[in-house]
Design a protein around this motif. Structure first.
Motif, short mmCIF file in Angstrom:
data_model
loop_
_atom_site.label_atom_id
_atom_site.label_comp_id
_atom_site.label_asym_id
_atom_site.label_seq_id
_atom_site.Cartn_x
_atom_site.Cartn_y
_atom_site.Cartn_z
N ALA A 44 -0.65 2.09 21.31
CA ALA A 44 -0.08 3.34 20.90
C ALA A 44 0.71 3.10 19.70
N ALA A 45 1.68 2.12 19.89
CA ALA A 45 2.61 1.76 18.99
C ALA A 45 2.10 1.42 17.59
N LEU A 46 0.85 0.90 17.26
CA LEU A 46 0.24 0.64 16.04
C LEU A 46 -0.33 2.05 15.59
N GLN A 47 -0.83 3.03 16.53
CA GLN A 47 -1.29 4.05 16.12
C GLN A 47 -0.11 5.06 15.47
N ILE A 48 1.07 4.96 15.82
CA ILE A 48 1.97 5.63 15.62
C ILE A 48 2.42 5.24 14.30
N LEU A 49 2.61 3.63 14.04
CA LEU A 49 2.89 3.24 12.54
C LEU A 49 2.07 3.59 11.63
N ARG A 50 0.71 3.46 12.31
CA ARG A 50 -0.17 3.66 10.94
C ARG A 50 -0.49 4.90 10.57
N ALA A 51 -0.15 5.85 11.29
CA ALA A 51 0.04 7.37 11.20
C ALA A 51 1.13 7.65 10.27
N LEU A 52 2.17 7.09 10.60
CA LEU A 52 3.48 7.05 9.62
C LEU A 52 2.96 6.75 8.28
N GLY A 53 2.22 5.67 7.95
CA GLY A 53 1.74 5.48 6.73
C GLY A 53 0.98 6.35 6.22
N ASP A 54 0.21 7.15 6.91
CA ASP A 54 -0.74 8.09 6.42
C ASP A 54 -0.06 9.33 5.91
N GLU A 55 1.01 9.64 6.65
CA GLU A 55 1.78 10.78 6.69
C GLU A 55 2.77 10.64 5.19
N VAL A 56 3.27 9.54 5.14
CA VAL A 56 4.02 9.05 3.84
C VAL A 56 3.28 9.08 2.76
N ALA A 57 2.13 8.54 2.83
CA ALA A 57 1.41 8.24 1.55
C ALA A 57 0.96 9.78 0.91
N GLU A 58 0.65 10.54 1.94
CA GLU A 58 0.08 11.96 1.86
C GLU A 58 1.33 12.83 1.12
N ASP A 59 2.49 12.41 1.63
CA ASP A 59 3.78 13.21 1.13
C ASP A 59 4.21 12.73 -0.32
N GLU A 60 3.93 11.49 -0.46
CA GLU A 60 4.35 10.72 -1.66
C GLU A 60 3.24 11.36 -2.71
N ALA A 61 2.03 11.55 -2.52
CA ALA A 61 0.97 11.95 -3.21
C ALA A 61 1.25 13.29 -3.90
N SER A 62 1.51 14.25 -2.70
CA SER A 62 1.69 15.73 -3.10
C SER A 62 3.20 15.77 -3.92
N ARG A 63 4.23 14.74 -3.83
CA ARG A 63 5.57 14.97 -4.49
C ARG A 63 5.26 14.74 -6.26
N ASP A 64 4.13 13.59 -6.30
CA ASP A 64 3.76 13.25 -7.67
C ASP A 64 3.09 14.61 -8.24
N ILE A 65 2.07 15.01 -7.61
CA ILE A 65 1.55 16.48 -7.81
C ILE A 65 2.72 17.50 -8.25
N GLU A 66 3.40 17.81 -7.48
CA GLU A 66 4.61 18.70 -7.72
C GLU A 66 5.24 18.51 -8.95
N ARG A 67 5.65 17.02 -9.34
CA ARG A 67 6.39 16.70 -10.40
C ARG A 67 5.57 16.51 -11.46
N ASP A 68 4.33 16.66 -11.41
CA ASP A 68 3.26 16.49 -12.54
C ASP A 68 3.70 15.04 -13.04
N GLU A 69 3.72 14.11 -12.06
CA GLU A 69 3.95 12.78 -12.61
C GLU A 69 2.91 11.87 -12.31
#
Length: 116
Positions: A44-69
């Protein structure tokens, strides 16, 4: 201050207390002076931490698009390598050593402890 995670399956993992406490809170652990992650809780701990990585990666990608960077341009940073001010290490990257430790400890059926 730092927290040292220990397991008989791996070497010790030293982490800045604030970062360790953030990760422990995500895992539902109270940031106490001592604690344990038992092998039965590791999937369960691994699943939580891996999901954190997916969420953060998606969030970072969306911020890049928003900033057109261009993400490659941002990651390249200062080509001289001398100026790292303003660079932030994400919680996802800080979690990576703990993910590896959890994987090895789970495979060896050994708990992870801290503060002992």
């Amino acid at each position: 201050m730092s927290i040292t995670f220990k397991s008989q399956a791996t070497g010790d993992l030293f982490m800045v207390q604030a970062h360790a406490e953030s990760l422990l809170k995500l895992l539902g652990k109270a940031p106490a002076a001592q604690g344990i992650i038992e092998t039965k809780d590791m999937p369960a701990a691994l699943q939580i931490l891996r999901a954190l990585g997916d969420e953060v990666a998606e969030d970072e990608a969306s911020r890049d698009i928003e900033r057109d960077e261009d993400p490659d341009e941002r990651d390249a940073g200062d080509q001289r390598g001398a100026d790292f001010q303003g660079e932030r290490v994400s919680l996802r990257l800080r979690a990576w050593p703990l993910i590896q430790m959890l994987e090895k400890a789970h495979a060896a059926d050994k708990p992870i402890v801290w503060g002992v």
